[in-house]
Design an enzyme around this catalytic site. Structure first.
Site, PDB file in Angstrom:
ATOM      1  N   VAL A  59      -9.256  -7.222  14.777  1.00  0.00           N
ATOM      2  CA  VAL A  59      -8.875  -6.182  13.812  1.00  0.00           C
ATOM      3  C   VAL A  59      -8.292  -4.990  14.577  1.00  0.00           C
ATOM      4  O   VAL A  59      -7.329  -4.365  14.147  1.00  0.00           O
ATOM      5  CB  VAL A  59     -10.093  -5.744  12.960  1.00  0.00           C
ATOM      6  CG1 VAL A  59      -9.743  -4.568  12.058  1.00  0.00           C
ATOM      7  CG2 VAL A  59     -10.598  -6.906  12.113  1.00  0.00           C
TER       8      VAL A  59
ATOM      9  N   LYS B 116       4.021   2.710   7.239  1.00  0.00           N
ATOM     10  CA  LYS B 116       4.238   1.946   8.459  1.00  0.00           C
ATOM     11  C   LYS B 116       5.576   2.305   9.099  1.00  0.00           C
ATOM     12  O   LYS B 116       6.314   3.156   8.605  1.00  0.00           O
ATOM     13  CB  LYS B 116       4.164   0.450   8.155  1.00  0.00           C
ATOM     14  CG  LYS B 116       2.850   0.025   7.542  1.00  0.00           C
ATOM     15  CD  LYS B 116       1.651   0.286   8.430  1.00  0.00           C
ATOM     16  CE  LYS B 116       1.439  -0.799   9.435  1.00  0.00           C
ATOM     17  NZ  LYS B 116       0.123  -0.698  10.119  1.00  0.00           N
TER      18      LYS B 116
ATOM     19  N   HIS C  52      -1.863  -5.127   9.836  1.00  0.00           N
ATOM     20  CA  HIS C  52      -1.879  -4.401   8.552  1.00  0.00           C
ATOM     21  C   HIS C  52      -2.748  -5.146   7.534  1.00  0.00           C
ATOM     22  O   HIS C  52      -2.354  -5.371   6.394  1.00  0.00           O
ATOM     23  CB  HIS C  52      -0.461  -4.129   8.044  1.00  0.00           C
ATOM     24  CG  HIS C  52       0.422  -5.342   7.941  1.00  0.00           C
ATOM     25  ND1 HIS C  52       0.692  -6.143   9.001  1.00  0.00           N
ATOM     26  CD2 HIS C  52       1.078  -5.876   6.896  1.00  0.00           C
ATOM     27  CE1 HIS C  52       1.490  -7.127   8.605  1.00  0.00           C
ATOM     28  NE2 HIS C  52       1.724  -6.983   7.320  1.00  0.00           N
TER      29      HIS C  52
ATOM     30  N   ARG D 276       0.821  -1.229   0.000  1.00  0.00           N
ATOM     31  CA  ARG D 276       0.000   0.000   0.000  1.00  0.00           C
ATOM     32  C   ARG D 276       0.843   1.262   0.000  1.00  0.00           C
ATOM     33  O   ARG D 276       2.032   1.233   0.284  1.00  0.00           O
ATOM     34  CB  ARG D 276      -0.872   0.054   1.267  1.00  0.00           C
ATOM     35  CG  ARG D 276      -1.937  -0.971   1.322  1.00  0.00           C
ATOM     36  CD  ARG D 276      -2.598  -0.935   2.666  1.00  0.00           C
ATOM     37  NE  ARG D 276      -1.675  -1.248   3.751  1.00  0.00           N
ATOM     38  CZ  ARG D 276      -1.910  -0.998   5.028  1.00  0.00           C
ATOM     39  NH1 ARG D 276      -3.023  -0.422   5.394  1.00  0.00           N
ATOM     40  NH2 ARG D 276      -1.029  -1.329   5.954  1.00  0.00           N
TER      41      ARG D 276
ATOM     42  N   HIS E 127       2.756   4.188  15.689  1.00  0.00           N
ATOM     43  CA  HIS E 127       2.272   3.300  16.766  1.00  0.00           C
ATOM     44  C   HIS E 127       3.052   3.475  18.070  1.00  0.00           C
ATOM     45  O   HIS E 127       3.536   2.507  18.657  1.00  0.00           O
ATOM     46  CB  HIS E 127       2.323   1.831  16.313  1.00  0.00           C
ATOM     47  CG  HIS E 127       1.498   1.562  15.098  1.00  0.00           C
ATOM     48  ND1 HIS E 127       0.135   1.713  15.090  1.00  0.00           N
ATOM     49  CD2 HIS E 127       1.831   1.198  13.840  1.00  0.00           C
ATOM     50  CE1 HIS E 127      -0.332   1.442  13.884  1.00  0.00           C
ATOM     51  NE2 HIS E 127       0.676   1.133  13.102  1.00  0.00           N
TER      52      HIS E 127
ATOM     53  N   ARG F 218     -12.869  12.949  14.751  1.00  0.00           N
ATOM     54  CA  ARG F 218     -12.853  11.867  13.749  1.00  0.00           C
ATOM     55  C   ARG F 218     -11.532  11.900  12.995  1.00  0.00           C
ATOM     56  O   ARG F 218     -10.969  12.967  12.738  1.00  0.00           O
ATOM     57  CB  ARG F 218     -13.982  12.030  12.709  1.00  0.00           C
ATOM     58  CG  ARG F 218     -15.373  11.746  13.202  1.00  0.00           C
ATOM     59  CD  ARG F 218     -15.654  10.293  13.476  1.00  0.00           C
ATOM     60  NE  ARG F 218     -15.735   9.448  12.285  1.00  0.00           N
ATOM     61  CZ  ARG F 218     -15.856   8.127  12.335  1.00  0.00           C
ATOM     62  NH1 ARG F 218     -15.889   7.507  13.495  1.00  0.00           N
ATOM     63  NH2 ARG F 218     -15.939   7.421  11.226  1.00  0.00           N
TER      64      ARG F 218
HETATM   65  N1  LIG Z   1      -5.677  -4.487  11.926  1.00  0.00           N
HETATM   66  C1  LIG Z   1      -5.588  -3.540  11.031  1.00  0.00           C
HETATM   67  O1  LIG Z   1      -4.995  -3.735   9.975  1.00  0.00           O
HETATM   68  C2  LIG Z   1      -6.266  -2.221  11.272  1.00  0.00           C
HETATM   69  C3  LIG Z   1      -6.400  -1.303  10.224  1.00  0.00           C
HETATM   70  C4  LIG Z   1      -7.100  -0.111  10.448  1.00  0.00           C
HETATM   71  C5  LIG Z   1      -7.599   0.157  11.720  1.00  0.00           C
HETATM   72  N2  LIG Z   1      -7.396  -0.718  12.730  1.00  0.00           N
HETATM   73  C6  LIG Z   1      -7.885  -0.469  14.092  1.00  0.00           C
HETATM   74  O2  LIG Z   1      -9.269  -0.792  14.137  1.00  0.00           O
HETATM   75  C7  LIG Z   1      -9.901  -0.046  15.178  1.00  0.00           C
HETATM   76  C8  LIG Z   1     -11.189   0.585  14.686  1.00  0.00           C
HETATM   77  O3  LIG Z   1     -10.899   1.594  13.724  1.00  0.00           O
HETATM   78  P1  LIG Z   1     -12.076   2.369  12.967  1.00  0.00           P
HETATM   79  O4  LIG Z   1     -11.409   3.285  11.995  1.00  0.00           O
HETATM   80  O5  LIG Z   1     -13.099   1.421  12.474  1.00  0.00           O
HETATM   81  O6  LIG Z   1     -12.697   3.214  14.152  1.00  0.00           O
HETATM   82  P2  LIG Z   1     -14.128   3.913  14.160  1.00  0.00           P
HETATM   83  O7  LIG Z   1     -14.013   5.003  15.148  1.00  0.00           O
HETATM   84  O8  LIG Z   1     -14.587   4.233  12.781  1.00  0.00           O
HETATM   85  O9  LIG Z   1     -15.108   2.781  14.709  1.00  0.00           O
HETATM   86  C9  LIG Z   1     -15.019   2.253  15.986  1.00  0.00           C
HETATM   87  C10 LIG Z   1     -16.375   1.721  16.397  1.00  0.00           C
HETATM   88  O10 LIG Z   1     -16.220   1.086  17.642  1.00  0.00           O
HETATM   89  C11 LIG Z   1     -17.357   1.421  18.427  1.00  0.00           C
HETATM   90  N3  LIG Z   1     -17.005   1.243  19.832  1.00  0.00           N
HETATM   91  C12 LIG Z   1     -16.107   1.934  20.561  1.00  0.00           C
HETATM   92  N4  LIG Z   1     -16.083   1.487  21.829  1.00  0.00           N
HETATM   93  C13 LIG Z   1     -16.965   0.464  21.873  1.00  0.00           C
HETATM   94  C14 LIG Z   1     -17.395  -0.403  22.895  1.00  0.00           C
HETATM   95  N5  LIG Z   1     -16.905  -0.315  24.142  1.00  0.00           N
HETATM   96  N6  LIG Z   1     -18.333  -1.317  22.593  1.00  0.00           N
HETATM   97  C15 LIG Z   1     -18.838  -1.432  21.359  1.00  0.00           C
HETATM   98  N7  LIG Z   1     -18.490  -0.636  20.339  1.00  0.00           N
HETATM   99  C16 LIG Z   1     -17.554   0.306  20.603  1.00  0.00           C
HETATM  100  C17 LIG Z   1     -17.641   2.870  18.061  1.00  0.00           C
HETATM  101  O11 LIG Z   1     -18.965   3.246  18.431  1.00  0.00           O
HETATM  102  C18 LIG Z   1     -17.426   2.831  16.556  1.00  0.00           C
HETATM  103  O12 LIG Z   1     -18.622   2.496  15.879  1.00  0.00           O
HETATM  104  C19 LIG Z   1      -8.848   0.957  15.642  1.00  0.00           C
HETATM  105  O13 LIG Z   1      -8.248   0.463  16.806  1.00  0.00           O
HETATM  106  C20 LIG Z   1      -7.827   0.969  14.524  1.00  0.00           C
HETATM  107  O14 LIG Z   1      -6.520   1.324  14.966  1.00  0.00           O
HETATM  108  C21 LIG Z   1      -6.752  -1.906  12.519  1.00  0.00           C
END
Ligand SMILES: NC(=O)c1ccc[n+]([C@@H]2O[C@H](COP(=O)([O-])OP(=O)(O)OC[C@H]3O[C@@H](n4cnc5c(N)ncnc54)[C@H](O)[C@@H]3O)[C@@H](O)[C@H]2O)c1
Length: 432
Positions: free
Chosen positions: A312, A87, A355, A23, A124, A158
């Site tokens: 995730v 990254k 990732h 990416r 990070h 946001r």
């Molecule tokens: N693994 C990967 O490759 C990867 C890639 C991108 C993002 N992420 C991670 O994924 C996570 C989510 O990112 P996002 O952009 O979707 O965030 P986002 O803010 O768009 O969505 C998060 C959601 O979680 C909900 N939420 C928060 N606390 C909660 C709880 N206690 N119970 C239930 N729901 C709850 C919120 O209401 C929201 O709808 C982040 O930690 C981000 O760093 C991981």
């Protein structure tokens, strides 16, 4: 060669060093639309989903990999430029195998401890991750600056750009592939200690969806999936994938804040779904959603249905709401066995790849770059002050009567990012 001029700052788009990372935060077409604001240098990369030629045609100069180490001396003599990447940088003393432009050879370059220049990337290290101090120390020693992509935020908090949707999409795909592989293995060799799952990356989303559909069709019964944080970006992507893969609505359970407001741990997460995909965004300590005690109790009663957990969110800090796993997994070895199967109790495998969008690099890069480029266009206008008080004031400054008020929202994003870096530096100093 000095490309930077007083009117046009320079941005160097560096190569990525993590294996299987195809990416980029900036596509050739968005780069092209920013050439009136910046000069661009792009490090050559055979791994990037967009070719060097596409960047060259868009107006960038292509250079060897590892040139970011010499950014100030060789290119950005007036110090107005930035190194843009995705990254983490290679570890100190790590030997990078750097590609040479227009040649099929690589040369080894050792990474120094001190990081110099101004970097825009995901580092990070702001949420007290295990090695946050050493990462921040590297920036401090090199008198560098970090504008962390995860913390570029609008006035309402946001994120400006995120790979969320693609991460959830790919995460659900891995969960389903893992589940099918697990079921097949239980039939053939119930004694096996691990699931052997091979993951690849896909030029477009449809190829991945078709593969998973074919795999699901081999099962006698379709799994139930539960998406946590279903109303967010990652969660939305996970739900979308489940639908595109053909699961009926009643097999796609969606939870968000409403369903978890009573506070964990949650027995239902172990009893209802076969596949759990955690996509919540945590920014503080909350009660665990599944802890070891609950898991052991449920297993002693032989009640658990959950057999694949896809984390995730990968929140491996002290705020991890799933303390049953604290290790990241990788594309070559995506599933970590948490519980071996016993009579009447299924195995529990966990995927925590941090990732995931790398599985669908074109789509995820296009989405991310689309979100970022307008804000990136205003970076050159952001004040270069390093005074925390002043940055914090600028970050909040809004004037309803200012005709440029909307435009200035982009500037405030950068002021906040700069102020946050200064704050983190102070925290580092205080912790020493
Ligand atoms: N693994 C990967 O490759 C990867 C890639 C991108 C993002 N992420 C991670 O994924 C996570 C989510 O990112 P996002 O952009 O979707 O965030 P986002 O803010 O768009 O969505 C998060 C959601 O979680 C909900 N939420 C928060 N606390 C909660 C709880 N206690 N119970 C239930 N729901 C709850 C919120 O209401 C929201 O709808 C982040 O930690 C981000 O760093 C991981």
């Amino acid at each position: 060669m000095t490309l930077s001029t007083s009117t046009k700052p320079l941005i160097l788009l560096r190569a990525e060093y993590k294996p299987n990372e195809h990416r980029t935060p900036l596509t050739p077409s968005h780069l092209s639309s920013l050439t009136h604001k910046y000069n661009f240098i792009v490090e050559t990369s055979q791994e990037r989903i967009f070719s060097d030629k596409e960047y060259e045609n868009a107006g960038a100069k292509i250079v060897n990999q590892g040139e970011w180490l010499h950014f100030c001396e060789r290119y950005d003599k007036d110090g107005t430029g930035y190194v843009l990447g995705l990254k983490e940088l290679p570890e100190p003393k790590e030997v990078m195998q750097c590609e040479i432009k227009d040649e099929s050879k690589k040369i080894p370059i050792e990474t120094p401890f001190a990081v110099r220049h101004r970097h825009i990337m995901f580092a990070h290290c702001y949420k007290y991750q295990n090695d946050w101090k050493s990462t921040m120390q590297r920036f401090k020693e090199g008198n560098a600056e970090l504008l962390d992509l995860e913390f570029l935020q609008w006035d309402n908090g946001r994120r400006v750009a995120a790979f969320g949707r693609a991460a959830g999409f790919a995460g659900m795909a891995v969960g389903m592939l893992g589940y099918v592989a697990q079921q097949q293995q239980l039939e053939k060799n119930p004694q096996a200690q691990n699931v052997n799952l091979q993951l690849d990356w896909y030029r477009n989303n449809a190829d991945l969806v078709n593969l998973v559909k074919k795999q699901l069709a081999t099962l006698k019964e379709q799994p139930v999936v539960l998406v946590l944080g279903a109303l967010g970006r990652c969660g939305g992507g996970a739900v979308q994938f489940a639908r595109e893969a053909g699961l009926p609505e009643e097999k796609v359970i969606q939870w968000d804040l409403e369903e978890t407001k009573v506070g964990g741990p949650f027995l239902e997460l172990l009893l209802k779904p076969h596949i759990l995909v955690n996509c919540i965004y945590v920014n503080g300590k909350i009660p665990p959603f599944i802890d070891q005690e609950l898991l052991s109790q449920v297993d002693s009663r032989k009640e658990r249905r959950l057999s694949v957990f896809v984390d995730v969110s990968c929140e491996m800090s002290q705020n991890n709401p799933f303390p049953i796993n604290n290790k990241i997994t990788t594309f070559p070895d995506p599933l970590r066995r948490l519980v071996q199967p016993l009579e009447g109790v299924p195995p529990l495998d966990c995927c925590a790849i941090d990732h995931l969008p790398a599985m669908i690099p074109r789509q995820s890069s296009e989405d991310f770059s689309q979100d970022l480029y307008e804000t990136l266009a205003r970076l050159g206008d952001a004040d270069t002050t390093r005074e925390l008080d002043q940055l914090e004031k600028l970050a909040k400054e809004t004037d309803e009567n200012d005709p440029e008020m909307d435009e200035k929202k982009h500037l405030r994003v950068w002021y906040r990012a700069k102020a946050l870096f200064q704050k983190k530096l102070r925290e580092l100093e205080e912790s020493q």
